[in-house]
Every structure is written in C-alpha cells, then in structure tokens.
Write an enzyme that holds these catalytic residues in place. Sequence first.
Site, PDB file in Angstrom:
ATOM      1  N   TYR A 184      -2.346  -1.309  10.180  1.00 59.20           N
ATOM      2  CA  TYR A 184      -2.583  -1.701   8.648  1.00 59.20           C
ATOM      3  C   TYR A 184      -1.507  -1.227   8.135  1.00 59.20           C
ATOM      4  CZ  TYR A 184      -4.118  -1.202   3.983  1.00 59.20           C
ATOM      5  OH  TYR A 184      -4.127  -1.240   2.566  1.00 59.20           O
ATOM      6  N   SER A 214       0.725  -1.106  -0.104  1.00 58.53           N
ATOM      7  CA  SER A 214      -0.064  -0.019  -0.049  1.00 58.53           C
ATOM      8  C   SER A 214       1.004   1.105   0.002  1.00 58.53           C
ATOM      9  CB  SER A 214      -0.740   0.210   1.305  1.00 58.53           C
ATOM     10  OG  SER A 214      -1.532   1.369   1.359  1.00 58.53           O
TER      11      SER A 214
END
Length: 285
Positions: free
Chosen positions: A190, A177
């Site tokens: 995350y 990400s």
Amino acid sequence: MQKDSKKKIRPEQSQAKPGLEKNLKPKPKSQPALAGDKLSGKVALITGGDSGIGRATALLFAEHGADIAIAYLNETADAKETKKVVEKLGRKCLLIEGDLGNETHCKKVISKTLKKFGSLDILINNAGTHWEADSIEDITTKQLMTTFNANFFSIFWLTKNAMPHLKKGSSIINTTSVTAYRGSDHLIDYAATKGAILSFTRSLSANLAEKGIRVNAVAPGPIWTPLIASTFSKESVAEFGSDVPMKRAGEPREVATCFLFLASEDSSYMTGQVLHPNGGEIVGS
C-alpha cells in the site's frame, strides 16, 4: 545547452523602498478570487465517493455548486446515500459501479461521466484499498497486483482517458498518504502505491503546467473511514489514530476541505504540491 526559461512577462520598473502598490504595473490582484460557491457550474468525478473521504468531498463540492459523478466498487447502499444527500443539496449525481482496477472500466467511467454531464472539470483520484501483512513474504503476487491496480494504475488510466476532455483551469487531485513519506511496516505494498502516486502527481504537474491544468495531492494520516474497520483488528481499530500528536483519528470532513481548496481558484498558484491533514505528524514534503 540548457534553454533559458526566463522571459519578460511584465514592464521593466523600479521603485524606492519599500515601494507603493499603486505604482506597480500591472496592479497585483488582492481581492478574493471567488465569492460564494467556489465550484459553481463545475463537474467533478470522485472515485471512492461512496463513503469516507470521497463522500465528504462529494458533499462539500455539491455545497459549492458542483455536479458529481461517483465511481465506486460495490458499496451500493453507501453510494445511494451519498447521491441522496448530493441531490438534496440541489446538484446532480451519477453513480458508476465497477472495478477501477480494470482499464476498460476506467474508460467507461470517463465516457459515462461525459455522457451524463457533457464535460469534466475536476478529477479526484481517491479510491484505494489495503491489507495488513507482517512480512513481505506474506504478500502474494495477486495481492500486490490488486493493490497496484486499485490504488495506482486506476489513477493512470482514469487520468489518461480524461485528458482529451480537460481544459485550462481543470484540476486533478490525487489521494496519496502519510505512508508515502514515512513508510509502513505492515502496509508495504500500500505504501509503495502511495509513493508512486506522489511521484506521478509531481511529474504530471510539470507536464501539464503550460496547459493550465493543475495537478496536486492530499496525503491523509489516520482518518476514520470504513476501510479502517474492514482492515485492522478490533484492538487496532479501538486505538486507531491515538499515536499522532493530536491523539485522535481525523474525520473525513477534515480532509474534504483540502480537496475543495485544491479544486478551486483559491489554489490557482499551486501545482505539484501535497497537503497533509494528518493530526500533526511532521513529514518531508
């Protein structure tokens, strides 16, 4: 003493500048690697393939000749819809429901894929989850472990169990990400998993390079998927993606092409690398 890794891999030769390609030995390969279907005859396992980026990747891979195994949590309606479209494209599709944050289930995912198709050529580690938290103090140990089990340990377990069945030419692609590069003040756990995926990708690529198995990653920015609407407030969802240079969220199909490139022979000289479909945000690579 450091081992000298250099060795002669082609005949010694010299030319006057600027040189002629016709005199090179061996001749450079300039023609496209493949024409038509880029994944013909391949088997791809895609985690989180029921919807979003995973679904778009499954459909694109099917269009290019791959049979598809989809591992998903419990979104059966979405998974069945993805399977329906894959089969309309003339390819086979296997659905495997269950929690990828469980090591035993990860082993079953690999064994079921092999039982159905007899081989595995492409592993797409894409499934993931997140929860918002304003402070690290709000992140419980249970949430932390759930996030790491789903996002990172699943990748480790699936890859480990897939390894005996992968061969030269196989490809592993992990979804990291943009948050692995710039962090996130409200998705701390995350972002940490995505950083771990980045390091895992680079380390495994070096480990497997001599075996001819390539390991790369894709680092999406804001992409319009069900996870967004199920995580953030209505107000945040309405504004999602508006803060990147392109002023919009990306579509899953705009990310799937990155996976196709990395899975095919088009990227045969790339391993340990990351592609960044993120709407124009500049991050360290």
